[in-house]
Scaffold this motif. Structure first.
Motif, PDB file in Angstrom:
ATOM      1  N   ALA A  84      39.318  55.727  80.520  1.00  0.00           N
ATOM      2  CA  ALA A  84      38.963  57.149  80.397  1.00  0.00           C
ATOM      3  C   ALA A  84      39.280  57.707  79.005  1.00  0.00           C
ATOM      4  CB  ALA A  84      39.696  57.957  81.458  1.00  0.00           C
ATOM      5  N   GLY A  85      39.948  56.922  78.182  1.00  0.00           N
ATOM      6  CA  GLY A  85      40.315  57.383  76.841  1.00  0.00           C
ATOM      7  C   GLY A  85      41.399  58.444  76.864  1.00  0.00           C
ATOM      8  N   VAL A  86      42.259  58.374  77.860  1.00  0.00           N
ATOM      9  CA  VAL A  86      43.317  59.376  78.016  1.00  0.00           C
ATOM     10  C   VAL A  86      44.672  58.754  77.685  1.00  0.00           C
ATOM     11  CG1 VAL A  86      44.540  60.869  79.654  1.00  0.00           C
ATOM     12  CG2 VAL A  86      42.040  60.662  79.764  1.00  0.00           C
ATOM     13  N   LYS A  87      45.393  59.394  76.781  1.00  0.00           N
ATOM     14  CA  LYS A  87      46.754  58.963  76.452  1.00  0.00           C
ATOM     15  C   LYS A  87      47.725  59.915  77.133  1.00  0.00           C
ATOM     16  CE  LYS A  87      45.639  56.820  72.010  1.00  0.00           C
ATOM     17  NZ  LYS A  87      45.922  56.774  70.546  1.00  0.00           N
ATOM     18  N   LEU A  88      48.547  59.337  77.980  1.00  0.00           N
ATOM     19  CA  LEU A  88      49.419  60.150  78.833  1.00  0.00           C
ATOM     20  C   LEU A  88      50.866  59.712  78.700  1.00  0.00           C
ATOM     21  CD1 LEU A  88      49.584  62.247  81.201  1.00  0.00           C
ATOM     22  CD2 LEU A  88      49.245  60.315  82.755  1.00  0.00           C
ATOM     23  N   LYS A  89      51.753  60.693  78.615  1.00  0.00           N
ATOM     24  CA  LYS A  89      53.182  60.399  78.580  1.00  0.00           C
ATOM     25  C   LYS A  89      53.826  60.964  79.842  1.00  0.00           C
ATOM     26  CE  LYS A  89      57.318  60.648  75.690  1.00  0.00           C
ATOM     27  NZ  LYS A  89      57.913  61.139  74.412  1.00  0.00           N
ATOM     28  N   PRO A  90      54.100  60.115  80.815  1.00  0.00           N
ATOM     29  CA  PRO A  90      54.684  60.613  82.069  1.00  0.00           C
ATOM     30  C   PRO A  90      56.148  61.018  81.885  1.00  0.00           C
ATOM     31  CG  PRO A  90      54.595  58.239  82.115  1.00  0.00           C
ATOM     32  CD  PRO A  90      53.895  58.656  80.856  1.00  0.00           C
ATOM     33  N   VAL A  91      56.617  61.864  82.782  1.00  0.00           N
ATOM     34  CA  VAL A  91      58.032  62.260  82.734  1.00  0.00           C
ATOM     35  C   VAL A  91      58.905  61.241  83.450  1.00  0.00           C
ATOM     36  CG1 VAL A  91      57.504  64.718  82.536  1.00  0.00           C
ATOM     37  CG2 VAL A  91      57.805  63.708  84.818  1.00  0.00           C
ATOM     38  N   THR A  92      58.288  60.383  84.253  1.00  0.00           N
ATOM     39  CA  THR A  92      59.053  59.358  84.965  1.00  0.00           C
ATOM     40  C   THR A  92      58.155  58.186  85.332  1.00  0.00           C
ATOM     41  OG1 THR A  92      60.376  58.876  86.947  1.00  0.00           O
ATOM     42  CG2 THR A  92      58.650  60.511  87.189  1.00  0.00           C
ATOM     43  N   TYR A  93      58.752  56.988  85.313  1.00  0.00           N
ATOM     44  CA  TYR A  93      58.092  55.786  85.839  1.00  0.00           C
ATOM     45  C   TYR A  93      58.818  55.398  87.125  1.00  0.00           C
ATOM     46  CZ  TYR A  93      55.501  54.981  81.473  1.00  0.00           C
ATOM     47  OH  TYR A  93      54.648  55.088  80.398  1.00  0.00           O
ATOM     48  N   GLU A  94      58.083  55.345  88.212  1.00  0.00           N
ATOM     49  CA  GLU A  94      58.686  55.045  89.513  1.00  0.00           C
ATOM     50  C   GLU A  94      58.573  53.562  89.847  1.00  0.00           C
ATOM     51  OE1 GLU A  94      60.405  57.276  91.395  1.00  0.00           O
ATOM     52  OE2 GLU A  94      60.115  58.614  89.666  1.00  0.00           O
ATOM     53  N   GLN A  95      59.504  53.084  90.680  1.00  0.00           N
ATOM     54  CA  GLN A  95      59.591  51.644  90.961  1.00  0.00           C
ATOM     55  C   GLN A  95      58.449  51.115  91.814  1.00  0.00           C
ATOM     56  OE1 GLN A  95      63.160  50.806  93.159  1.00  0.00           O
ATOM     57  NE2 GLN A  95      62.635  52.167  94.854  1.00  0.00           N
ATOM     58  N   ASP A  96      57.798  51.982  92.586  1.00  0.00           N
ATOM     59  CA  ASP A  96      56.647  51.561  93.386  1.00  0.00           C
ATOM     60  C   ASP A  96      55.798  52.778  93.724  1.00  0.00           C
ATOM     61  OD1 ASP A  96      57.795  52.830  95.702  1.00  0.00           O
ATOM     62  OD2 ASP A  96      59.001  51.036  96.040  1.00  0.00           O
ATOM     63  N   VAL A  97      54.673  52.546  94.362  1.00  0.00           N
ATOM     64  CA  VAL A  97      53.727  53.630  94.619  1.00  0.00           C
ATOM     65  C   VAL A  97      54.263  54.631  95.635  1.00  0.00           C
ATOM     66  CG1 VAL A  97      52.435  52.504  96.485  1.00  0.00           C
ATOM     67  CG2 VAL A  97      51.277  54.095  94.950  1.00  0.00           C
ATOM     68  N   THR A  98      55.090  54.190  96.559  1.00  0.00           N
ATOM     69  CA  THR A  98      55.670  55.119  97.527  1.00  0.00           C
ATOM     70  C   THR A  98      56.576  56.123  96.831  1.00  0.00           C
ATOM     71  OG1 THR A  98      55.573  53.440  99.271  1.00  0.00           O
ATOM     72  CG2 THR A  98      57.047  55.303  99.637  1.00  0.00           C
ATOM     73  N   SER A  99      57.337  55.654  95.880  1.00  0.00           N
ATOM     74  CA  SER A  99      58.203  56.553  95.109  1.00  0.00           C
ATOM     75  C   SER A  99      57.371  57.531  94.282  1.00  0.00           C
ATOM     76  CB  SER A  99      59.122  55.745  94.190  1.00  0.00           C
ATOM     77  OG  SER A  99      59.974  54.910  94.946  1.00  0.00           O
ATOM     78  N   ALA A 100      56.254  57.046  93.713  1.00  0.00           N
ATOM     79  CA  ALA A 100      55.360  57.918  92.944  1.00  0.00           C
ATOM     80  C   ALA A 100      54.750  58.995  93.832  1.00  0.00           C
ATOM     81  CB  ALA A 100      54.273  57.085  92.288  1.00  0.00           C
ATOM     82  N   GLN A 101      54.512  58.668  95.071  1.00  0.00           N
ATOM     83  CA  GLN A 101      54.018  59.654  96.038  1.00  0.00           C
ATOM     84  C   GLN A 101      55.108  60.661  96.397  1.00  0.00           C
ATOM     85  OE1 GLN A 101      52.542  57.944  99.743  1.00  0.00           O
ATOM     86  NE2 GLN A 101      53.295  59.719 100.885  1.00  0.00           N
ATOM     87  N   ASN A 102      56.307  60.169  96.618  1.00  0.00           N
ATOM     88  CA  ASN A 102      57.403  61.035  97.069  1.00  0.00           C
ATOM     89  C   ASN A 102      57.781  62.108  96.055  1.00  0.00           C
ATOM     90  OD1 ASN A 102      57.606  59.722  99.526  1.00  0.00           O
ATOM     91  ND2 ASN A 102      59.212  58.321  98.843  1.00  0.00           N
ATOM     92  N   VAL A 103      57.731  61.766  94.748  1.00  0.00           N
ATOM     93  CA  VAL A 103      58.136  62.771  93.755  1.00  0.00           C
ATOM     94  C   VAL A 103      57.145  63.922  93.702  1.00  0.00           C
ATOM     95  CG1 VAL A 103      59.537  61.226  92.345  1.00  0.00           C
ATOM     96  CG2 VAL A 103      57.075  61.407  91.870  1.00  0.00           C
TER      97      VAL A 103
END
Length: 293
Positions: free
Chosen positions: A198-217
């Motif tokens: 998509a040509g998007v450069k993104l800087k996340p505030v957190t990297y989660e250990q798995d997809v469930t954690s990414a959902q929970n936050v």
């Protein structure tokens, strides 16, 4: 009585004797036919009994060749499979009362590292070919992995999408806090591919250990959005809202499954894998939002 009378009397008796002889011959032939019929009937009955015995023996042999699935089956599975595999595990146990399925759900990379370090398990279901390859290269599979389903990314937001996020580009807007999975995990690797396409450069505030954690936050309000699988959005039951984006199709994730080489219950492991690949197993996966392999 004269000689002529005696001759006439003898001549008169001859036809009667002839008739008697013919009648006796007919009776003898009829008796022979009845005897043949009886023998034929007896032979047919014997053949039928033999065929029945053979069929019965074949049925017994077939039953003996398909023993009941029993014992504990330990399955290491990607965290995105937790809801659907729990359901499938319950169904498998109902169909095999002597079996007990135990799950270890976590990030695929974490699970692969555990397996190659010697953690005892029967089955590994990963969320990417790359993480399965770690196990395969270590020689810890008993056979070639099989892709059993696929998954696709969505943008997860708070219910109702209050920040009005409609694209990956919107994730770069000032004040938008985003979470991604660790790049060593399948959901993180897929996110990197989708963002790059998509040509998007993104800087996340957190990297989660798995997809469930990414959902929970997202559900906890700690971030405004994250990239998760479509199945996570469906499984959340309205606690998050999903947003589709075009480049997700370039980052579709394959899910391979394999019986492990040192499986404590190899027969049970293969039976569970077969169940996942069956029409019934595939129907449950599709209903949960997964795609056909």
């Amino acid at each position: 009585m004269t000689a002529d009378q005696t001759a006439d009397t003898a001549a008169a008796r001859r036809p009667g004797r002839t008739r008697l002889r013919r009648s006796g011959a007919v009776l003898t032939a009829a008796a022979a036919l009845l005897a043949l019929a009886a023998c034929s009937s007896s032979s047919s009955a014997t053949a039928g009994a033999s065929a029945s015995a053979t069929a019965s023996a074949g049925s017994s042999s077939s039953t003996a060749a398909s023993p009941a699935v029993t014992g504990k089956i330990t399955v290491f599975a990607a965290s995105s499979l937790q809801q659907v595999f729990t359901k499938l595990g319950n169904q498998f146990e109902a169909a095999n009362p002597g079996a007990k399925v135990t799950f270890n759900f976590s990030g695929s990379g974490t699970l692969a590292a555990s397996i190659t370090s010697g953690a005892p398990a029967d089955v590994f279901a990963a969320a990417s070919d790359a993480t399965m390859a770690t196990v395969t290269k270590a020689g810890d599979n008993s056979g070639a992995p099989v892709t059993f389903t696929k998954n696709i990314l969505e943008i997860a937001t708070a219910p109702g999408n209050p920040k009005h996020i409609t694209s990956l580009a919107d994730l770069t807007k000032p004040g938008i806090k985003v979470a991604l999975c660790a790049v060593t995990e399948p959901c993180g690797a897929a996110a990197v591919t989708a963002l790059k396409d998509a040509g998007v450069k993104l800087k996340p505030v957190t990297y989660e250990q798995d997809v469930t954690s990414a959902q929970n936050v997202v559900q906890l309000g700690e971030v405004d959005a994250s990239l998760v699988y479509r199945t996570n959005v469906l499984g959340a039951g309205g606690k998050i809202t999903g947003v589709d984006f075009p480049t997700a199709v370039q980052a579709i994730t394959d899910y391979p499954i394999a019986v492990l080489k040192d499986a404590p219950n190899a027969a049970g492991a293969q039976a569970f894998v077969n169940y996942i690949l069956s029409a019934q197993g595939q129907q449950v996966l599709t209903a949960a939002g997964f795609e056909s392999p």
